[in-house]
Scaffold this active site. Structure first.
Site, PDB file in Angstrom:
ATOM      1  N   TYR A  57       7.592   8.756  -3.465  1.00 19.35           N
ATOM      2  CA  TYR A  57       6.374   8.609  -4.249  1.00 19.35           C
ATOM      3  C   TYR A  57       5.166   8.843  -3.346  1.00 19.35           C
ATOM      4  O   TYR A  57       5.016   8.149  -2.319  1.00 19.35           O
ATOM      5  CB  TYR A  57       6.315   7.196  -4.861  1.00 19.35           C
ATOM      6  CG  TYR A  57       4.973   6.902  -5.502  1.00 19.35           C
ATOM      7  CD1 TYR A  57       4.530   7.675  -6.570  1.00 19.35           C
ATOM      8  CD2 TYR A  57       4.144   5.890  -5.037  1.00 19.35           C
ATOM      9  CE1 TYR A  57       3.290   7.447  -7.150  1.00 19.35           C
ATOM     10  CE2 TYR A  57       2.906   5.646  -5.615  1.00 19.35           C
ATOM     11  CZ  TYR A  57       2.489   6.429  -6.668  1.00 19.35           C
ATOM     12  OH  TYR A  57       1.263   6.204  -7.245  1.00 19.35           O
ATOM     13  N   ASP A  72      -8.912   2.548  -1.941  1.00 18.94           N
ATOM     14  CA  ASP A  72      -8.500   3.253  -3.158  1.00 18.94           C
ATOM     15  C   ASP A  72      -9.552   3.072  -4.254  1.00 18.94           C
ATOM     16  O   ASP A  72      -9.405   2.253  -5.157  1.00 18.94           O
ATOM     17  CB  ASP A  72      -7.127   2.709  -3.600  1.00 18.94           C
ATOM     18  CG  ASP A  72      -6.518   3.487  -4.760  1.00 18.94           C
ATOM     19  OD1 ASP A  72      -7.029   4.579  -5.076  1.00 18.94           O
ATOM     20  OD2 ASP A  72      -5.549   2.994  -5.351  1.00 18.94           O
ATOM     21  N   ASP A  99       0.865  10.870  -7.248  1.00 17.45           N
ATOM     22  CA  ASP A  99      -0.290  10.303  -7.951  1.00 17.45           C
ATOM     23  C   ASP A  99      -1.309  11.426  -8.210  1.00 17.45           C
ATOM     24  O   ASP A  99      -1.686  12.137  -7.269  1.00 17.45           O
ATOM     25  CB  ASP A  99      -0.896   9.242  -7.009  1.00 17.45           C
ATOM     26  CG  ASP A  99      -1.917   8.357  -7.672  1.00 17.45           C
ATOM     27  OD1 ASP A  99      -2.361   8.690  -8.776  1.00 17.45           O
ATOM     28  OD2 ASP A  99      -2.267   7.326  -7.067  1.00 17.45           O
ATOM     29  N   ASP A 101      -4.081  10.551 -10.129  1.00 24.27           N
ATOM     30  CA  ASP A 101      -5.241   9.759 -10.540  1.00 24.27           C
ATOM     31  C   ASP A 101      -5.668  10.081 -11.983  1.00 24.27           C
ATOM     32  O   ASP A 101      -4.867  10.049 -12.887  1.00 24.27           O
ATOM     33  CB  ASP A 101      -6.396   9.967  -9.554  1.00 24.27           C
ATOM     34  CG  ASP A 101      -6.044   9.477  -8.155  1.00 24.27           C
ATOM     35  OD1 ASP A 101      -5.557   8.340  -8.039  1.00 24.27           O
ATOM     36  OD2 ASP A 101      -6.234  10.233  -7.191  1.00 24.27           O
ATOM     37  N   HIS A 126       1.631  11.534 -11.916  1.00 22.21           N
ATOM     38  CA  HIS A 126       1.150  10.600 -12.934  1.00 22.21           C
ATOM     39  C   HIS A 126      -0.348  10.726 -13.110  1.00 22.21           C
ATOM     40  O   HIS A 126      -1.098  10.919 -12.161  1.00 22.21           O
ATOM     41  CB  HIS A 126       1.642   9.159 -12.726  1.00 22.21           C
ATOM     42  CG  HIS A 126       1.131   8.399 -11.545  1.00 22.21           C
ATOM     43  ND1 HIS A 126      -0.138   7.892 -11.467  1.00 22.21           N
ATOM     44  CD2 HIS A 126       1.762   8.005 -10.417  1.00 22.21           C
ATOM     45  CE1 HIS A 126      -0.264   7.220 -10.330  1.00 22.21           C
ATOM     46  NE2 HIS A 126       0.862   7.282  -9.671  1.00 22.21           N
ATOM     47  N   GLU A 128      -3.723   9.044 -15.326  1.00 25.34           N
ATOM     48  CA  GLU A 128      -4.088   7.741 -15.898  1.00 25.34           C
ATOM     49  C   GLU A 128      -5.357   7.848 -16.733  1.00 25.34           C
ATOM     50  O   GLU A 128      -6.057   8.867 -16.724  1.00 25.34           O
ATOM     51  CB  GLU A 128      -4.289   6.738 -14.762  1.00 25.34           C
ATOM     52  CG  GLU A 128      -5.582   6.989 -13.997  1.00 25.34           C
ATOM     53  CD  GLU A 128      -5.634   6.346 -12.623  1.00 25.34           C
ATOM     54  OE1 GLU A 128      -4.598   6.289 -11.933  1.00 25.34           O
ATOM     55  OE2 GLU A 128      -6.739   5.929 -12.224  1.00 25.34           O
ATOM     56  N   CYS A 136      -7.887   1.039  -7.425  1.00 21.70           N
ATOM     57  CA  CYS A 136      -6.508   0.537  -7.456  1.00 21.70           C
ATOM     58  C   CYS A 136      -6.329  -0.269  -8.739  1.00 21.70           C
ATOM     59  O   CYS A 136      -7.203  -1.061  -9.114  1.00 21.70           O
ATOM     60  CB  CYS A 136      -6.313  -0.329  -6.214  1.00 21.70           C
ATOM     61  SG  CYS A 136      -5.024  -1.565  -6.390  1.00 21.70           S
ATOM     62  N   ARG A 173       0.106   7.106 -17.276  1.00 22.33           N
ATOM     63  CA  ARG A 173      -0.184   5.733 -16.831  1.00 22.33           C
ATOM     64  C   ARG A 173      -1.390   5.210 -17.585  1.00 22.33           C
ATOM     65  O   ARG A 173      -2.421   5.879 -17.639  1.00 22.33           O
ATOM     66  CB  ARG A 173      -0.467   5.757 -15.323  1.00 22.33           C
ATOM     67  CG  ARG A 173      -1.273   4.558 -14.834  1.00 22.33           C
ATOM     68  CD  ARG A 173      -1.429   4.561 -13.325  1.00 22.33           C
ATOM     69  NE  ARG A 173      -2.567   3.775 -12.899  1.00 22.33           N
ATOM     70  CZ  ARG A 173      -2.877   3.507 -11.634  1.00 22.33           C
ATOM     71  NH1 ARG A 173      -2.115   3.973 -10.654  1.00 22.33           N
ATOM     72  NH2 ARG A 173      -3.946   2.794 -11.333  1.00 22.33           N
ATOM     73  N   GLU A 203       0.231   0.042 -16.086  1.00 19.78           N
ATOM     74  CA  GLU A 203      -0.292  -0.452 -14.805  1.00 19.78           C
ATOM     75  C   GLU A 203      -0.701  -1.915 -14.932  1.00 19.78           C
ATOM     76  O   GLU A 203      -1.241  -2.340 -15.944  1.00 19.78           O
ATOM     77  CB  GLU A 203      -1.480   0.411 -14.365  1.00 19.78           C
ATOM     78  CG  GLU A 203      -2.213  -0.068 -13.118  1.00 19.78           C
ATOM     79  CD  GLU A 203      -1.360  -0.071 -11.847  1.00 19.78           C
ATOM     80  OE1 GLU A 203      -0.219  -0.558 -11.876  1.00 19.78           O
ATOM     81  OE2 GLU A 203      -1.880   0.388 -10.806  1.00 19.78           O
ATOM     82  N   ASN A 226       5.561  -0.215 -11.308  1.00 23.94           N
ATOM     83  CA  ASN A 226       4.790  -0.079 -10.065  1.00 23.94           C
ATOM     84  C   ASN A 226       4.855  -1.403  -9.313  1.00 23.94           C
ATOM     85  O   ASN A 226       4.211  -2.373  -9.706  1.00 23.94           O
ATOM     86  CB  ASN A 226       3.334   0.275 -10.421  1.00 23.94           C
ATOM     87  CG  ASN A 226       2.466   0.462  -9.194  1.00 23.94           C
ATOM     88  OD1 ASN A 226       2.960   0.672  -8.092  1.00 23.94           O
ATOM     89  ND2 ASN A 226       1.156   0.406  -9.390  1.00 23.94           N
TER      90      ASN A 226
END
Ligand SMILES: C[C@](O)(C(=O)O)[C@H](CC(=O)O)C(=O)O
Length: 311
Positions: A57, A72, A99, A101, A126, A128, A136, A173, A203, A226
């Site tokens: 990941y 983050d 990721d 984002d 992923h 989101e 984060c 996500r 998440e 996660n």
């Protein structure tokens, strides 16, 4: 299925299955379970590949920490993320979930980001629903875009995959749980599934009841857990996650956390004692072997090169 680690691309076993196809096959097999450590640079990826996992990941938090030395907070740009993803994906045919984002803009930007991840050799990404000033998922004060914008993000991603003729796995996500509550979050995952996303990611899941609920509510759509320790999610090991029904668990800080502790301890020792005392496996040969020294020498020799004879 607990799959064997996939050989490196320089193996002589013939061409490996495309990592995206492999990841897709794993998530389509209801008996498969994927445990993926977070990696953040070439070296951490090499160490994880050496230990052997079904998938890796690429953590955005770790990428931001290692490439930018920053927290983050949505500071890593598409070029930062793609450069890292491409480095990590180039090291092996083990599938890499990366990721992506928020997708870094509107639908056109999301499509372009998806294409860049596909070209980088990433097996899954992923995306989101946080706003651009994201953070984060385990920090407070998160905001998410409206449902229309979220739908457009996922749709742009799926359409880009189709145009590219790629197998890349799209993980949707949602960060809506913190601000809007469970029902809205489920709604967002349903919208993403409707638009063609392959897997869901709630998440900041807060307790085991919520974990069971989300798996049941989205069943048989595969769900990712996660496992950010010391965030808002209680720690759940592989066995438990699997028995709850998750199909994949990511541990974003699995390499960054231990690396931080080991580096700090080593540096404090150097400051205190005036010297570093490393075991022999940390000598140049040991470290370079982690980084594929033997394979590179073999590739050179097979091509008739002589430069690395006697290295
Ligand atoms: C999963 C995550 O997106 C990551 O970048 O690894 C982060 C991890 C973290 O910052 O704690 C997230 O959960 O938002």
């Amino acid at each position: 299925m607990e799959s064997e680690p996939v050989p490196l691309l320089t193996s002589t076993d013939g061409p490996p299955e495309h990592p995206a196809a492999r990841l897709r096959r794993m998530i389509e097999d209801p008996n498969a379970f994927i445990l993926a450590p977070g990696v953040y640079d070439g070296f951490s990826a090499r160490v994880a590949l050496g230990v052997g996992f079904e998938a890796l990941y690429m953590t955005g938090a770790g990428t931001t920490a290692s490439r930018l030395g920053r927290a983050d907070l949505g500071l890593a740009s598409l070029p930062d993320m793609v450069a890292n993803a491409s480095t990590l994906a180039s090291l092996s045919s083990t599938p890499l979930l990366a990721d992506m984002d928020t997708g870094y803009g509107g639908p056109v930007a999301v499509a372009r980001s998806t294409e860049a991840y596909i070209r980088a050799g990433v097996a899954g990404l992923h995306i989101e629903d946080q706003v651009a000033e994201k953070r984060c998922g385990h920090l407070g004060g998160k905001r998410v875009v409206g449902m229309g914008e979220w739908r457009a993000r996922v749709r742009a991603c799926v359409a880009a995959r189709r145009r590219a003729g790629s197998d890349i796995v799209i993980v949707a996500r949602t960060d809506a749980l913190q601000l809007l509550g469970y029902q809205s979050a489920v709604e967002r995952l349903r919208v993403a599934r409707e638009e063609g996303a392959d897997m869901g990611f709630l998440e900041g899941v807060r307790n085991e009841g919520e974990m069971r609920q989300i798996v049941a509510d989205m069943f048989p759509w595969p769900m990712v857990l996660n496992m950010v320790e010391h965030g808002v999610t209680p720690r759940v090991g592989r066995k438990k996650a699997r028995s709850i029904g998750f199909r994949m668990v990511i541990w974003p800080f699995a390499t960054l956390g231990p690396a931080y502790l080991a580096m700090r301890e080593g540096l404090e020792g150097l400051k205190r004692e005036g010297e570093v005392r490393l075991p022999v496996e940390c000598g140049p040969r040991g470290i370079f072997e982690v980084c594929g020294l033997e394979e590179d020498i073999r590739v050179d020799e097979e091509a008739g090169g002589e430069a690395f004879r006697g290295v």
